[in-house]
Design a protein around this motif. Structure first.
Motif, mmCIF file in Angstrom:
data_model
loop_
_atom_site.group_PDB
_atom_site.id
_atom_site.type_symbol
_atom_site.label_atom_id
_atom_site.label_comp_id
_atom_site.label_asym_id
_atom_site.label_seq_id
_atom_site.Cartn_x
_atom_site.Cartn_y
_atom_site.Cartn_z
ATOM 1 N N LEU A 1 24.676 38.711 44.649
ATOM 2 C CA LEU A 1 25.523 39.802 45.067
ATOM 3 C C LEU A 1 25.408 40.001 46.566
ATOM 4 O O LEU A 1 24.330 39.882 47.145
ATOM 5 C CB LEU A 1 25.101 41.097 44.365
ATOM 6 C CG LEU A 1 25.232 41.138 42.839
ATOM 7 C CD1 LEU A 1 24.771 42.487 42.343
ATOM 8 C CD2 LEU A 1 26.648 40.879 42.417
ATOM 9 N N LEU A 2 26.544 40.317 47.184
ATOM 10 C CA LEU A 2 26.513 40.552 48.618
ATOM 11 C C LEU A 2 25.564 41.693 48.946
ATOM 12 O O LEU A 2 24.859 41.680 49.944
ATOM 13 C CB LEU A 2 27.926 40.882 49.109
ATOM 14 C CG LEU A 2 28.160 40.842 50.615
ATOM 15 C CD1 LEU A 2 27.739 39.488 51.159
ATOM 16 C CD2 LEU A 2 29.617 41.097 50.927
ATOM 17 N N ARG A 3 25.555 42.721 48.075
ATOM 18 C CA ARG A 3 24.536 43.769 48.144
ATOM 19 C C ARG A 3 23.797 43.730 46.805
ATOM 20 O O ARG A 3 24.200 44.394 45.856
ATOM 21 C CB ARG A 3 25.176 45.146 48.346
ATOM 22 C CG ARG A 3 25.742 45.352 49.728
ATOM 23 C CD ARG A 3 26.299 46.753 49.855
ATOM 24 N NE ARG A 3 26.725 47.021 51.211
ATOM 25 C CZ ARG A 3 25.942 47.516 52.150
ATOM 26 N NH1 ARG A 3 24.674 47.749 51.875
ATOM 27 N NH2 ARG A 3 26.404 47.762 53.356
ATOM 28 N N PRO A 4 22.720 42.925 46.718
ATOM 29 C CA PRO A 4 22.096 42.711 45.414
ATOM 30 C C PRO A 4 21.554 44.008 44.840
ATOM 31 O O PRO A 4 20.934 44.799 45.523
ATOM 32 C CB PRO A 4 20.952 41.726 45.713
ATOM 33 C CG PRO A 4 20.739 41.775 47.172
ATOM 34 C CD PRO A 4 22.028 42.195 47.794
ATOM 35 N N VAL B 1 29.907 43.281 34.714
ATOM 36 C CA VAL B 1 29.942 44.471 35.575
ATOM 37 C C VAL B 1 31.206 44.525 36.426
ATOM 38 O O VAL B 1 31.246 45.177 37.464
ATOM 39 C CB VAL B 1 28.685 44.529 36.488
ATOM 40 C CG1 VAL B 1 27.432 44.818 35.684
ATOM 41 C CG2 VAL B 1 28.537 43.241 37.304
ATOM 42 N N GLY B 2 32.245 43.812 36.012
ATOM 43 C CA GLY B 2 33.501 43.857 36.752
ATOM 44 C C GLY B 2 33.555 42.834 37.871
ATOM 45 O O GLY B 2 32.867 41.811 37.851
ATOM 46 N N GLU B 3 34.395 43.124 38.886
ATOM 47 C CA GLU B 3 34.554 42.193 40.000
ATOM 48 C C GLU B 3 33.365 42.281 40.956
ATOM 49 O O GLU B 3 32.903 43.376 41.285
ATOM 50 C CB GLU B 3 35.844 42.479 40.763
ATOM 51 C CG GLU B 3 37.098 42.074 40.018
ATOM 52 C CD GLU B 3 38.322 42.088 40.908
ATOM 53 O OE1 GLU B 3 38.194 42.538 42.066
ATOM 54 O OE2 GLU B 3 39.389 41.640 40.452
ATOM 55 N N ARG C 1 34.122 40.382 34.000
ATOM 56 C CA ARG C 1 34.640 40.867 32.723
ATOM 57 C C ARG C 1 35.185 39.728 31.865
ATOM 58 O O ARG C 1 35.395 39.882 30.666
ATOM 59 C CB ARG C 1 35.732 41.914 32.966
ATOM 60 C CG ARG C 1 35.218 43.204 33.605
ATOM 61 C CD ARG C 1 36.348 44.093 34.048
ATOM 62 N NE ARG C 1 37.129 43.449 35.121
ATOM 63 C CZ ARG C 1 38.056 44.086 35.830
ATOM 64 N NH1 ARG C 1 38.324 45.358 35.580
ATOM 65 N NH2 ARG C 1 38.721 43.448 36.780
ATOM 66 N N ASP C 2 35.399 38.587 32.493
ATOM 67 C CA ASP C 2 35.932 37.410 31.800
ATOM 68 C C ASP C 2 34.810 36.750 30.993
ATOM 69 O O ASP C 2 33.911 36.113 31.551
ATOM 70 C CB ASP C 2 36.495 36.429 32.827
ATOM 71 C CG ASP C 2 37.193 35.243 32.178
ATOM 72 O OD1 ASP C 2 36.911 34.943 31.006
ATOM 73 O OD2 ASP C 2 38.004 34.600 32.872
ATOM 74 N N ALA C 3 34.854 36.913 29.673
ATOM 75 C CA ALA C 3 33.802 36.368 28.808
ATOM 76 C C ALA C 3 33.720 34.850 28.911
ATOM 77 O O ALA C 3 32.637 34.257 28.859
ATOM 78 C CB ALA C 3 34.032 36.799 27.359
ATOM 79 N N SER C 4 34.883 34.206 29.043
ATOM 80 C CA SER C 4 34.910 32.750 29.164
ATOM 81 C C SER C 4 34.192 32.305 30.434
ATOM 82 O O SER C 4 33.448 31.321 30.428
ATOM 83 C CB SER C 4 36.345 32.241 29.166
ATOM 84 O OG SER C 4 36.393 30.851 29.395
#
Length: 308
Positions: A6-9, A237-239, A256-259
């Motif tokens: 994450l950019l801000r972990p 956790v979204g985008e 959010r994309d399970a695949s």
């Protein structure tokens, strides 16, 4: 592949990720780990190609962890205190610690960062490797100022180790980490047969197979791989904006994309499987330690199994 982060972990439940270990904690950590290592390890870790010497060096008071078969019963009876016979080793055991100090090691979403685990492993290995007059050398790699410390005995070796691991990873982009270069450097320095302990997350270019093949052909090599749980799976956790900590390359993903999450987990597992298979094919003993849980006990179990 360097782990994207994450950019801000952030840690679980939105808590900040584990921060850097304060420098003043290192010496206290040295003492704490030394005591736990003494308690967890039954006796000293010994490389498979070294045996005990035959020339008597001294008779000294018994210390926890000493082999009871070396007790000198005559001196023990005379003094009323257990004493052991210490023989000169046929050869002094030299251990080389190859330590990853790259930016990817500052990643951590569980109990601690990968760098914190690596520091602890380095101190534990250093504590064991500098006993009985054995020597410890250090090679660091991955940051803008890689270090090489020649093998030294006892506390001198440990002090050099503390100095090497006490620096925080440099956030300045240095490009992809080269474990292969560090292994080549180690092979050039390790002229006598030695125990080589590589502590790394084994991410970045796969340029280390050939140097490790040459190194393992002459030395006893063990690989300590440090992982964080979030490197193996994405949370929903979204985008998110993810960044490569070593090259600063960024990418936006929709978790959010399970695949997508399944593909990420499968790719991560496959990549780690390739690392494990490569190490096994070269005859290198391999242990995986996590930023969550009791990494020291896992390491002690590995070393005990290794010394039998």
């Amino acid at each position: 592949m360097t782990p994207l982060r994450l950019l801000r972990p952030r840690g679980e439940a939105g808590q900040p990720d584990p921060g850097p270990m304060p420098g003043g904690v290192l010496r206290a950590l040295d003492i704490t780990i030394a005591r736990r290592v003494d308690g967890l390890l039954a006796g000293d870790y010994r490389s498979t190609f070294l045996g005990d010497g035959t020339e008597l060096a001294q008779v000294r008071p018994y210390e926890p962890g000493d082999d009871v078969r070396r007790i000198d019963w005559n001196v023990t009876a005379r003094t009323g205190e257990p004493h052991v016979r210490v023989h000169l080793a046929d050869r002094v055991l030299v251990t080389w610690l190859v330590l990853d100090t790259s930016a990817s090691m500052s990643f951590g979403t569980a109990d601690r960062r990968k760098a914190d685990v690596a520091e602890g492993v380095a101190i534990a290995v250093g504590h064991v490797a500098t006993r009985r007059g054995n020597r410890l050398g250090i090679v660091t790699f991955g940051d803008a100022d890689p270090r090489t410390l020649p093998p030294r005995q006892g506390r001198a070796g440990l002090l050099g180790l503390l100095q090497a691991v006490g620096r925080e990873p440099d956030d300045t982009p240095t490009g992809a980490t080269s474990l292969g270069e560090a292994l080549t450097r180690t092979a050039a320095l390790a002229r006598q047969r030695a125990l080589v302990t590589v502590v790394s997350d084994f991410r970045g270019p796969s340029d280390w197979r050939s140097p490790l093949t040459r190194l393992a052909g002459r030395h006893d090599v063990i690989a300590v791989e440090i992982r964080d749980p979030r490197e193996q799976e994405l949370p929903d956790v979204g985008e998110l904006w993810l960044v490569d900590p070593e090259t600063r390359r960024q990418i936006r993903v929709d978790t959010r994309d399970a695949s997508l999450r399944r593909r990420f987990a499968a790719a991560a597992a496959e990549e780690r499987g390739v690392v494990a298979d490569t190490l096994s094919s070269l005859g290198v003993r391999h242990v995986v330690l996590s930023t969550s849980g009791d990494w020291l006990r896992q390491l002690a179990v590995f070393l005990q199994r290794r010394s039998r």
